[in-house]
Scaffold this active site. Structure first.
Site, PDB file in Angstrom:
ATOM      1  N   LYS A 102       0.839  -1.197   0.000  1.00 37.13           N
ATOM      2  CA  LYS A 102       0.000   0.000   0.000  1.00 37.13           C
ATOM      3  C   LYS A 102       0.877   1.250   0.000  1.00 37.13           C
ATOM      4  O   LYS A 102       1.913   1.286   0.662  1.00 37.13           O
ATOM      5  CB  LYS A 102      -0.909  -0.027   1.239  1.00 37.13           C
ATOM      6  CG  LYS A 102      -1.983   1.056   1.271  1.00 37.13           C
ATOM      7  CD  LYS A 102      -2.898   0.921   2.493  1.00 37.13           C
ATOM      8  CE  LYS A 102      -3.992   1.977   2.485  1.00 37.13           C
ATOM      9  NZ  LYS A 102      -4.875   1.898   3.674  1.00 37.13           N
TER      10      LYS A 102
ATOM     11  N   SER B 295     -10.026   2.198   2.647  1.00 37.97           N
ATOM     12  CA  SER B 295      -9.049   2.857   1.817  1.00 37.97           C
ATOM     13  C   SER B 295      -8.055   1.932   1.131  1.00 37.97           C
ATOM     14  O   SER B 295      -7.430   2.324   0.151  1.00 37.97           O
ATOM     15  CB  SER B 295      -8.288   3.865   2.662  1.00 37.97           C
ATOM     16  OG  SER B 295      -7.432   3.206   3.577  1.00 37.97           O
TER      17      SER B 295
ATOM     18  N   SER C  95     -10.476   0.118   7.000  1.00 38.43           N
ATOM     19  CA  SER C  95      -9.834   0.219   5.686  1.00 38.43           C
ATOM     20  C   SER C  95      -9.142  -1.047   5.190  1.00 38.43           C
ATOM     21  O   SER C  95      -8.731  -1.099   4.032  1.00 38.43           O
ATOM     22  CB  SER C  95      -8.799   1.350   5.692  1.00 38.43           C
ATOM     23  OG  SER C  95      -9.425   2.590   5.556  1.00 38.43           O
TER      24      SER C  95
END
Lengths: 95, 495
Positions: free
Chosen positions: B78, B158, B182
């Site tokens: 990420k 997210s 998330s």
């Protein structure tokens, strides 16, 4: 509590975010919507309840007060938009 | 050998050790899948050559024997994790071009274990969002589509790039971060497993901060076993994060016996929402039956302050964000606004932040500044901290009755279409986190497990919430659930 145009201007200033004058009304409306949602918290009885400061019961650890790192000037400045003579450079602050 | 990118971590590990495959072959298969995945917009940066170098080193280590479980496993990372010399922007224009001079603890642990980085994964800007639409790189498109439709769907957020990459076989597994859901919400939307560890289990050092008292990194994987392997690799005490716990890390994989006889599973009545789709209700009931059939005892429990978790979160998280994001000022890194003649440093700060932050981040930073400002601090921030204490106490009370884990839906719906939430009130988007956010506020571990498909063929997930530091037990219950569900669906490849 409700946010008017002047409060929105003040909040934007506190956050150091430039907001055009003609956007302030819209911003105030958005912030009021979110704050309205938060008003639900007023239904909760929190008398005698301690505010949470740490989610896991722990003492912050201490460490010896010694230098463990350093001499990284080039690495620290590597990503700066403007670095000169070993410093971060910014527009003139003092006349 | 083809389709190596579809392997699980566990299978790849076993094949690597048996010398049936090499990490270079595995990495080449993943690189090819990544190269052909631009329609998904999951990767913001691709690092295929560095990946092959890491893979060759991993093969040498495997040949020498004694390689860790993650050795030679290709991963996506990420964009919130700082990776040395590779763009790390938190999907924000304010960190445009930022290449850290250091490596986050999570990724350093993975590389030390011999894992391979395929690239950086798209996400919501500063991890603020539930649909990946706040990203400066543009939204990620889910590999999943509704039956008979080509409408582009969100992979959730997210950690949307991570979810799309894992479910679309663009890596074997990925890192995610979870501040209010998330990891778990996008995992549920894409039919994969996502784990949010106990607060303090995984070091936050070098992970770009959103809300420091809530943020935790965790694995996003194809199976519960893979999550157990991955979590063991990234957990542990780190002197560089003062909130990281100095506790021994169990062998999470060894805990996966599938035997949950005698375990007590709580079903919280407050998670039965008005207007919740029947499908979610049905899925939850099926999951409950499966755990009962596997020998667990099912008990009704109450978490009375659940309703106040979202409003408390949307005070606390923006407050912490407004403080954490104060560092983006155009001086140290990233974007700096151009100034007109006669303008000075104050214009530079305010314009840099107006240009660099997207609308959702600006909103949250301003809300945070407001609830922390003189005159409103007690009414909002302190009040929310007190409600947080009550929310944590709800869980403590339930666990004190001998409950081992709590079963809930992971999300209130299946994935929605990109753009569908564009014109709605921001608060509406926040409701995505309704089942997950309590876990962050209470600092507990949680896992989302794929549990079925809805009528339109989209994945739905169930969430298990564990006791603090009991990820091993929680993952074993998740494993038992996974075995009972037998979820094998994959998105049909269209990209």
């Amino acid at each position: 509590m409700s946010i008017d145009k002047e409060t929105a201007r003040r909040v934007a200033h506190l956050a150091r975010i430039e907001v055009a004058d003609d956007q302030l009304e819209h911003l105030a409306g958005e912030l009021n919507g979110i704050l309205g949602f938060m008003e639900q918290l007023n239904e909760v009885d929190v008398d005698g309840v301690e505010p949470m400061t740490s989610v896991t019961p722990m003492r912050l650890p201490r460490r010896a007060d010694v230098v463990t790192d350093g001499d990284q000037q080039a690495a620290v400045l590597k990503n700066a938009p403007d670095a000169r003579e070993g410093f971060f450079a910014v527009p003139k602050v003092v006349e | 050998m083809s389709e190596l990118n579809t392997l699980t971590i566990a299978d790849a590990r076993d094949k690597l050790r048996a010398k049936e495959i090499s990490s270079v072959e595995l990495t080449e298969a993943c690189n090819a899948a990544v190269a052909a995945s631009d329609a998904l917009n999951a990767y913001s940066v691709k690092t295929p050559e560095a990946a092959l170098d890491q893979a060759a080193a991993a093969d040498a280590r495997i040949a020498a024997g004694d390689a860790p479980d993650m050795c030679g496993i290709p991963l996506g990372i990420k964009d919130l994790f700082c990776t040395k010399g590779v763009e790390s922007q938190a999907a924000s224009n304010i960190l445009s071009g930022f290449k850290p001079e250091y490596e986050s603890t999570v990724t350093a642990k993975l590389w030390d274990a011999g894992a391979v980085m395929l690239g950086k994964l798209n996400m919501d800007e500063f991890a603020m969002g539930s649909s990946n639409e706040t990203s400066a790189y543009g939204p990620v498109v889910s590999p999943w589509r509704r039956d008979g439709s080509d409408t582009a769907l969100t992979p959730g957020g997210s950690s949307g790039g991570s979810a799309a990459a894992v479910s679309g076989d663009l890596c074997l597994a990925a890192t995610g971060t979870d501040t209010g859901g998330s990891i778990r919400q996008p995992a549920a939307f894409t039919g994969i497993v996502g784990v949010k560890p106990t607060y303090g289990r995984v070091s936050r050092w070098g992970t770009i901060a959103f809300a420091s008292s809530l943020d935790q990194a965790g694995p996003m994987t194809k199976t519960v076993r893979d999550s157990a392997i991955f979590l063991s690799a990234i957990s542990g005490h780190d002197a560089k994060d003062s909130t990281s716990a100095d506790l021994a890390v169990p062998d999470f994989e060894a805990a996966l016996t599938g035997d949950i006889r005698g375990k007590k599973i709580g079903i919280p009545k407050e998670y039965r929402l008005d207007g919740m789709p029947d499908e979610i209700e049905k899925l939850w009931a099926q999951g409950t039956d499966m755990l009962r059939d596997a020998g667990a005892e099912i008990v009704d429990v109450s978490l009375p302050h659940t309703k106040y978790a979202l409003p408390a979160y949307y005070v606390l998280a923006p407050a912490e964000a407004s403080s954490n994001l104060a560092r983006y000022d155009g001086v140290k890194y990233g974007h700096r606004a151009k100034l007109e003649a006669g303008e000075g440093i104050h214009e530079m700060y305010a314009r840099t932040r107006a240009e660099g932050f997207g609308p959702e981040v600006q909103r949250r930073v301003m809300i945070g500044a407001y609830v922390l400002s003189a005159g409103f601090y007690d009414a909002y921030y302190r009040k929310a901290q007190r409600v947080r204490t009550l929310i944590k106490k709800d869980f403590e009370d339930v666990y004190a009755t001998g409950v081992d884990a709590i079963l809930t839906p992971a999300t209130p719906s299946a994935a929605f279409g990109l753009g569908e939430m564009k014109d709605v009130d921001p608060v509406k988007m926040y409701l995505n986190d309704v089942f997950t956010v309590t876990v962050n506020l209470a600092g507990l571990p949680g896992v989302s497990v794929p549990a079925g498909l809805d009528a339109q063929g989209l994945p739905l997930g169930l969430q298990l919430i564990g006791k603090p530091w009991e990820e091993a037990d929680m993952l074993n219950t998740a494993y038992a659930l996974e075995q009972s569900v037998g979820f094998v669906s994959k998105a049909a490849k269209w990209w």
